[in-house]
Design an enzyme around this catalytic site. Sequence first.
Site, short mmCIF file in Angstrom:
data_model
loop_
_atom_site.label_atom_id
_atom_site.label_comp_id
_atom_site.label_asym_id
_atom_site.label_seq_id
_atom_site.Cartn_x
_atom_site.Cartn_y
_atom_site.Cartn_z
N LYS A 1 -20.39 -172.85 -13.66
CA LYS A 1 -21.12 -172.65 -12.40
C LYS A 1 -21.00 -173.90 -11.54
CE LYS A 1 -24.62 -175.64 -12.91
NZ LYS A 1 -24.93 -176.71 -11.95
N PRO B 1 -14.94 -178.86 -18.51
CA PRO B 1 -15.20 -180.25 -18.90
C PRO B 1 -16.65 -180.43 -19.34
CG PRO B 1 -13.97 -180.17 -16.83
CD PRO B 1 -14.39 -178.76 -17.14
N GLY C 1 -22.13 -175.96 -21.45
CA GLY C 1 -22.92 -175.64 -22.64
C GLY C 1 -23.80 -174.43 -22.43
N ASP D 1 -30.46 -173.22 -17.27
CA ASP D 1 -29.30 -172.60 -16.64
C ASP D 1 -28.79 -171.37 -17.39
OD1 ASP D 1 -29.17 -174.37 -14.53
OD2 ASP D 1 -27.66 -175.66 -15.46
#
Length: 294
Positions: free
Chosen positions: A11, A94, A102, A136
């Site tokens: 995102k 990354p 994550g 998130d």
Amino acid sequence: MEAFTLQAMAKINLGLDVVRRLENGYHQVHMIMQTVELYDELTFEQAEAGIHLQTDTEALPCDERNLVCKAARLIMEQYSVTKGVKITLRKRIPMAAGLAGGSADAAAVFHGLNRIFDLGMDEGAMQKLAVRIGADVPFCIVGGTMRSEGIGEILTPLPPVAGGIVVIAKPDVDVSTKYVYDNLHVETIAHHPDIKAVEAAVRAGDRSGMCEHMENILETVTERRYPVISELKASLKNSGAQAALMSGSGPSVFGIFPTTEQAAAACDALRKEGKAKHLHIAAFTDRGCREKRL
């Protein structure tokens, strides 16, 4: 059940404001979130018992420190799952980059375990449980374009942004989200991003207006410590980006371009400058997680 592979989307933030610090240590936020076609891949297989995680990078732990294991444990305990699961994670997003890698992986675990154990969770049930893993994760379960409020878990779907092509550049630094929020003194900040204006432009299908109002309040902390972020934003704008912004707490920076050709040229220019460790071109997508295409 045969093994299957899910793609977990990264995102970016088209706008990010922090309203205030809450008494529990969390922060009340107001954001516009967007998933992009940069993804990790997670392969799921049934096992006799336990949670078995393998990754393609030594930098990732394969225990409860990894949100993949944490999410799997929570789901299996919540639904009294007695069988086990083997998960193989291939990283492309990354790490420590402000791209919710994550959280995206954890979101894929909700979809994967729901399928492999036939748990019958709809996306709403997944999101309600997922907030216990991270703020998130509920967004990453669904993806697309959304307004995000509360600590990030109050989500309002927005119309998709047509034709969004981004160059994502992560410099060779890792940023601690905790450091950024600990050093953000909201009460002293006079100017806040106009998230309502970003949302209005998204709803109107006005990409130019959206780009004009995009801001990230966390840049006030991260850019000060890592000047390379400002340099990457300037490089993207010099290459024709309609807007360039840091994502999340950084240090990844993205630029929005009208065409893939312009994005590729900007990527080449950044590669020659040597300021980015990771470079990706990605389109906007309306899904947070999907099955890998054969």
